[in-house]
Write a protein that holds these residues in place. Structure first.
Motif, PDB file in Angstrom:
ATOM      1  N   GLU A 126       0.804  -1.219   0.000  1.00 35.19           N
ATOM      2  CA  GLU A 126       0.000   0.000   0.000  1.00 35.19           C
ATOM      3  C   GLU A 126       0.839   1.273   0.000  1.00 35.19           C
ATOM      4  O   GLU A 126       0.367   2.326  -0.402  1.00 35.19           O
ATOM      5  N   GLN A 127       2.078   1.192   0.452  1.00 33.77           N
ATOM      6  CA  GLN A 127       2.899   2.392   0.645  1.00 33.77           C
ATOM      7  C   GLN A 127       3.609   2.799  -0.649  1.00 33.77           C
ATOM      8  O   GLN A 127       4.390   2.038  -1.208  1.00 33.77           O
ATOM      9  N   LEU A 128       3.332   4.015  -1.124  1.00 34.74           N
ATOM     10  CA  LEU A 128       3.966   4.553  -2.324  1.00 34.74           C
ATOM     11  C   LEU A 128       5.452   4.779  -2.059  1.00 34.74           C
ATOM     12  O   LEU A 128       5.818   5.455  -1.103  1.00 34.74           O
ATOM     13  N   LEU A 129       6.307   4.199  -2.893  1.00 34.88           N
ATOM     14  CA  LEU A 129       7.751   4.377  -2.755  1.00 34.88           C
ATOM     15  C   LEU A 129       8.340   5.161  -3.917  1.00 34.88           C
ATOM     16  O   LEU A 129       9.172   6.028  -3.730  1.00 34.88           O
ATOM     17  N   LEU A 130       7.897   4.875  -5.133  1.00 29.46           N
ATOM     18  CA  LEU A 130       8.494   5.466  -6.326  1.00 29.46           C
ATOM     19  C   LEU A 130       7.415   6.050  -7.213  1.00 29.46           C
ATOM     20  O   LEU A 130       6.425   5.388  -7.529  1.00 29.46           O
ATOM     21  N   GLN A 131       7.608   7.313  -7.627  1.00 28.19           N
ATOM     22  CA  GLN A 131       6.714   7.949  -8.592  1.00 28.19           C
ATOM     23  C   GLN A 131       7.571   8.457  -9.741  1.00 28.19           C
ATOM     24  O   GLN A 131       8.588   9.108  -9.521  1.00 28.19           O
TER      25      GLN A 131
END
Length: 118
Positions: free
Chosen positions: A49-54
């Motif tokens: 669930e945790q956004l790491l890379l955009q």
């Protein structure tokens, strides 16, 4: 010789190419980075669930954005033939190529002797 993880590579990457498009911006979320490093060290998967890379880039006139969780980054696999990482997001499997830029130092070395004026 073992291949470093995508997480390790991303921390020293200057430029990215995703699906053949050069990304003009990519961000590793600092809070998620710390948690992903701890999970990697413990041999665990990351948080799905945790956004790491955009990653953002322009495809013609269209702005494209990809978002990857820490689980997706930690589960990425490297393909020797294409020299790319394969990682999954909501749209399927994406091909990521990590590139290093060549940069020059802004500090010029000063000569010990002053230049002679002609």
């Amino acid at each position: 010789m073992t291949t470093p993880s995508l997480l390790d590579i991303l921390q020293s990457t200057d430029m990215l190419e995703i699906n053949g498009l050069h990304a003009w911006e990519f961000v590793l979320v600092p809070q998620a980075l710390v948690a992903a490093q701890a999970a990697l060290a413990a041999g665990q998967g990351g948080d799905a669930e945790q956004l790491l890379l955009q990653i953002e880039c322009m495809d013609g006139r269209t702005r494209r954005v990809w978002k990857f969780s820490s689980a997706a980054v930690l589960a990425a696999s490297f393909d020797d033939a294409s020299q790319c990482w394969s990682l999954s997001d909501a749209d399927g499997v994406q091909q990521l190529n990590c590139l290093s830029a060549i940069s020059a130092s802004a500090d010029d070395e000063l000569d010990d002797e002053p230049a002679a004026n002609a």
